[in-house]
Design an enzyme around this catalytic site. Structure first.
Site, PDB file in Angstrom:
ATOM      1  N   ILE A  87       9.236 -12.781   9.009  1.00  0.00           N
ATOM      2  CA  ILE A  87       9.034 -12.899  10.463  1.00  0.00           C
ATOM      3  C   ILE A  87      10.342 -13.226  11.172  1.00  0.00           C
ATOM      4  O   ILE A  87      10.438 -13.076  12.385  1.00  0.00           O
ATOM      5  CB  ILE A  87       7.964 -13.966  10.818  1.00  0.00           C
ATOM      6  N   ASP A  88      11.354 -13.677  10.417  1.00  0.00           N
ATOM      7  CA  ASP A  88      12.583 -14.184  11.060  1.00  0.00           C
ATOM      8  C   ASP A  88      13.475 -13.086  11.645  1.00  0.00           C
ATOM      9  O   ASP A  88      14.322 -13.370  12.491  1.00  0.00           O
ATOM     10  CB  ASP A  88      13.411 -15.003  10.056  1.00  0.00           C
TER      11      ASP A  88
ATOM     12  N   ARG B 293       0.836  -1.213   0.000  1.00  0.00           N
ATOM     13  CA  ARG B 293       0.000   0.000   0.000  1.00  0.00           C
ATOM     14  C   ARG B 293       0.869   1.260   0.000  1.00  0.00           C
ATOM     15  O   ARG B 293       0.635   2.205  -0.776  1.00  0.00           O
ATOM     16  CB  ARG B 293      -0.898  -0.035   1.235  1.00  0.00           C
ATOM     17  N   ALA B 294       1.888   1.261   0.848  1.00  0.00           N
ATOM     18  CA  ALA B 294       2.749   2.450   0.951  1.00  0.00           C
ATOM     19  C   ALA B 294       3.528   2.671  -0.346  1.00  0.00           C
ATOM     20  O   ALA B 294       3.656   3.805  -0.821  1.00  0.00           O
ATOM     21  CB  ALA B 294       3.702   2.294   2.132  1.00  0.00           C
TER      22      ALA B 294
ATOM     23  N   HIS C 179       2.960 -22.421  11.346  1.00  0.00           N
ATOM     24  CA  HIS C 179       2.603 -21.298  10.475  1.00  0.00           C
ATOM     25  C   HIS C 179       1.599 -20.314  11.070  1.00  0.00           C
ATOM     26  O   HIS C 179       1.352 -19.276  10.448  1.00  0.00           O
ATOM     27  CB  HIS C 179       2.087 -21.820   9.126  1.00  0.00           C
TER      28      HIS C 179
ATOM     29  N   MET D 194       9.219 -20.588  15.062  1.00  0.00           N
ATOM     30  CA  MET D 194       9.887 -20.459  13.758  1.00  0.00           C
ATOM     31  C   MET D 194      11.102 -19.526  13.833  1.00  0.00           C
ATOM     32  O   MET D 194      11.437 -19.012  14.892  1.00  0.00           O
ATOM     33  CB  MET D 194       8.895 -19.940  12.719  1.00  0.00           C
TER      34      MET D 194
ATOM     35  N   LYS E 217       9.367 -25.994  40.619  1.00  0.00           N
ATOM     36  CA  LYS E 217       8.501 -25.154  39.793  1.00  0.00           C
ATOM     37  C   LYS E 217       7.316 -25.984  39.347  1.00  0.00           C
ATOM     38  O   LYS E 217       7.465 -27.168  39.044  1.00  0.00           O
ATOM     39  CB  LYS E 217       9.286 -24.657  38.585  1.00  0.00           C
TER      40      LYS E 217
ATOM     41  N   ARG F  23       8.043 -19.146  -3.735  1.00  0.00           N
ATOM     42  CA  ARG F  23       9.500 -19.308  -3.767  1.00  0.00           C
ATOM     43  C   ARG F  23       9.799 -19.881  -5.157  1.00  0.00           C
ATOM     44  O   ARG F  23       9.650 -21.073  -5.377  1.00  0.00           O
ATOM     45  CB  ARG F  23       9.957 -20.278  -2.682  1.00  0.00           C
TER      46      ARG F  23
ATOM     47  N   ARG G 194       2.901 -16.921  11.038  1.00  0.00           N
ATOM     48  CA  ARG G 194       3.042 -16.127   9.811  1.00  0.00           C
ATOM     49  C   ARG G 194       1.789 -15.327   9.468  1.00  0.00           C
ATOM     50  O   ARG G 194       1.826 -14.448   8.598  1.00  0.00           O
ATOM     51  CB  ARG G 194       3.394 -17.061   8.648  1.00  0.00           C
TER      52      ARG G 194
ATOM     53  N   ASP H 297      15.996 -11.648  10.427  1.00  0.00           N
ATOM     54  CA  ASP H 297      17.404 -12.055  10.303  1.00  0.00           C
ATOM     55  C   ASP H 297      18.194 -11.242   9.283  1.00  0.00           C
ATOM     56  O   ASP H 297      19.244 -11.686   8.831  1.00  0.00           O
ATOM     57  CB  ASP H 297      17.473 -13.555   9.955  1.00  0.00           C
TER      58      ASP H 297
ATOM     59  N   ASP I 180      15.843 -12.895   2.836  1.00  0.00           N
ATOM     60  CA  ASP I 180      17.176 -13.046   2.227  1.00  0.00           C
ATOM     61  C   ASP I 180      17.141 -13.696   0.844  1.00  0.00           C
ATOM     62  O   ASP I 180      17.854 -13.279  -0.058  1.00  0.00           O
ATOM     63  CB  ASP I 180      18.146 -13.770   3.171  1.00  0.00           C
TER      64      ASP I 180
HETATM   65  O1  F6P Z   1      11.255 -17.374   6.544  1.00  0.00           O
HETATM   66  C1  F6P Z   1       9.999 -17.427   7.127  1.00  0.00           C
HETATM   67  C2  F6P Z   1       9.668 -18.831   7.566  1.00  0.00           C
HETATM   68  O2  F6P Z   1       8.392 -18.820   8.166  1.00  0.00           O
HETATM   69  C3  F6P Z   1      10.693 -19.475   8.498  1.00  0.00           C
HETATM   70  O3  F6P Z   1      10.564 -19.041   9.832  1.00  0.00           O
HETATM   71  C4  F6P Z   1      10.393 -20.925   8.286  1.00  0.00           C
HETATM   72  O4  F6P Z   1      11.531 -21.727   8.552  1.00  0.00           O
HETATM   73  C5  F6P Z   1      10.029 -20.989   6.826  1.00  0.00           C
HETATM   74  O5  F6P Z   1       9.630 -19.680   6.442  1.00  0.00           O
HETATM   75  C6  F6P Z   1       8.931 -21.960   6.479  1.00  0.00           C
HETATM   76  O6  F6P Z   1       8.775 -21.955   5.107  1.00  0.00           O
HETATM   77  P1  F6P Z   1       7.535 -22.640   4.353  1.00  0.00           P
HETATM   78  O7  F6P Z   1       6.312 -21.832   4.653  1.00  0.00           O
HETATM   79  O8  F6P Z   1       7.909 -22.605   2.928  1.00  0.00           O
HETATM   80  O9  F6P Z   1       7.398 -24.016   4.933  1.00  0.00           O
END
Ligand code: F6P
Length: 325
Positions: A130-131, A24-25, A256, A173, A217, A75, A259, A133, A106
């Site tokens: 979400i990672d 959107r942005a 998931h 994840m 605990k 992908r 996500r 990284d 990445d």
């Molecule tokens: O890179 C995002 C991510 O959700 C990772 O945390 C996880 O390892 C991967 O994608 C899972 O990928 P897929 O949805 O293709 O199984």
């Protein structure tokens, strides 16, 4: 350098909450600056197959709050090939697209770097994963939402763990990065947090858990990053269960759900700022950079260093888990 009149935007790789806010942005900033915008569906695969849609101001109405991505994601294996990237560049040029904004992680930026080198195509990356990284930004779009989604689930697990006085191994994840595990571990008050960035021998894990149990605990939460060297929560359970035969131990792989969902306010604002910055960067003549936010300021980083350099976690954060358990 060619004047930019039309840009393309795509989302690629694992989706993350806030990608729509970024689309959107990008769209609205481009229109504000008198550019045309093409949405490319299914990431790079859509560029190869010619799956383009026109994006107008109203095409992105009522999307800022939605998870997933209105442009879909993929992908693309074809984009890993020279022929695939050639086809994508031809299709983009035949649509009069002068530059691209790619939103992803990445893998997305690796593809963008090669595409820029091979076809001299201006590309700006927006970090959406979400990672969390990617170097060159304090946070990536979707990370905060994923963190809060995981935390909400783990708080619920704590309730039932406490009621039954059980031990739970919860897998989160992050692929080969431990950001989600580290911060959920702190926020949920985990007794132990296992990350890919730290090597913890299985005997050390057993000793730590035995110490925790000796302190009586009533419930124990172990947060395990999916990329941890233990192999994840299920494998960890198999490795330790014989030593804890009298403990009621359960495994929960969050998967998931991390996500999806409506992006948090923080992710919506981050995505909006980065989307605007991406279009501005292209118009300022940048051809292969990632936009990020560092110390609350927009920062441009060469695309390659976003994925070429692993972002490190702050080890003193890990100490918090130990001190506060
Ligand atoms: O890179 C995002 C991510 O959700 C990772 O945390 C996880 O390892 C991967 O994608 C899972 O990928 P897929 O949805 O293709 O199984």
């Amino acid at each position: 350098m060619k004047t930019i009149k039309k840009i393309g935007v795509l989302t690629s790789g694992g989706d993350s909450p806030g990608m729509n806010a970024a689309i959107r942005a990008v769209t609205r900033t481009a229109i504000y600056r008198d550019l045309e915008v093409a949405g490319i569906r299914y990431g790079y695969q859509g560029a190869i197959e010619g799956d383009f849609i026109e994006l107008k101001k109203l095409s992105v109405s009522n999307t800022i709050q939605k998870g997933g991505t209105i442009l879909k994601s993929a992908r693309s294996k074809d984009f890993l090939t020279v022929e695939g990237r050639k086809k994508a560049a031809e299709n983009l040029r035949s649509q009069n697209i002068d530059a691209l904004v790619v939103i992803g992680g990445d893998g997305t930026f690796q593809g963008a770097t090669v595409m820029n080198q091979e076809h001299d195509f201006p590309i700006v990356g927006v970090p959406g994963t979400i990672d969390n990284d990617l170097s060159g930004t304090d946070e990536t779009i979707g990370y905060d939402t994923a963190l809060n989604t995981a935390l909400e689930a783990i708080d619920k697990i704590r309730d039932t763990a406490d009621a039954h006085e059980r031990m739970f191994l919860v897998e989160v994840m992050g692929r080969d990065a431990g950001f989600i595990a580290l911060e959920t571990g702190i926020a949920c008050g985990a007794e132990l947090t296992l990350l890919p960035e730290t090597l913890v021998h299985i005997n050390e894990i057993k000793t730590t858990l035995k110490d925790i149990l000796a302190n009586k605990k009533r419930s124990t939460l172990v947060i395990v990053a999916e990329g941890d060297e233990s192999g994840g929560a299920i494998k960890l359970q198999n490795s330790i269960k014989d030593d804890f035969a009298d403990i009621d131990m359960r495994v929960c792989v969050l998967g998931h759900i991390q996500r999806g969902g409506n992006p948090t306010a923080r992710d919506r604002v981050l995505a909006s700022r980065l989307g605007v910055a991406a279009v501005n960067a292209l118009l300022d003549g940048h051809v292969s950079v990632m936009v990020g936010i560092v110390n609350n300021n927009i920062k441009l980083t060469p695309l390659k260093s976003g994925w070429g350099k692993k972002k490190s976690i702050q080890m003193e954060m890990l100490d918090l888990v130990k001190i506060l358990k």
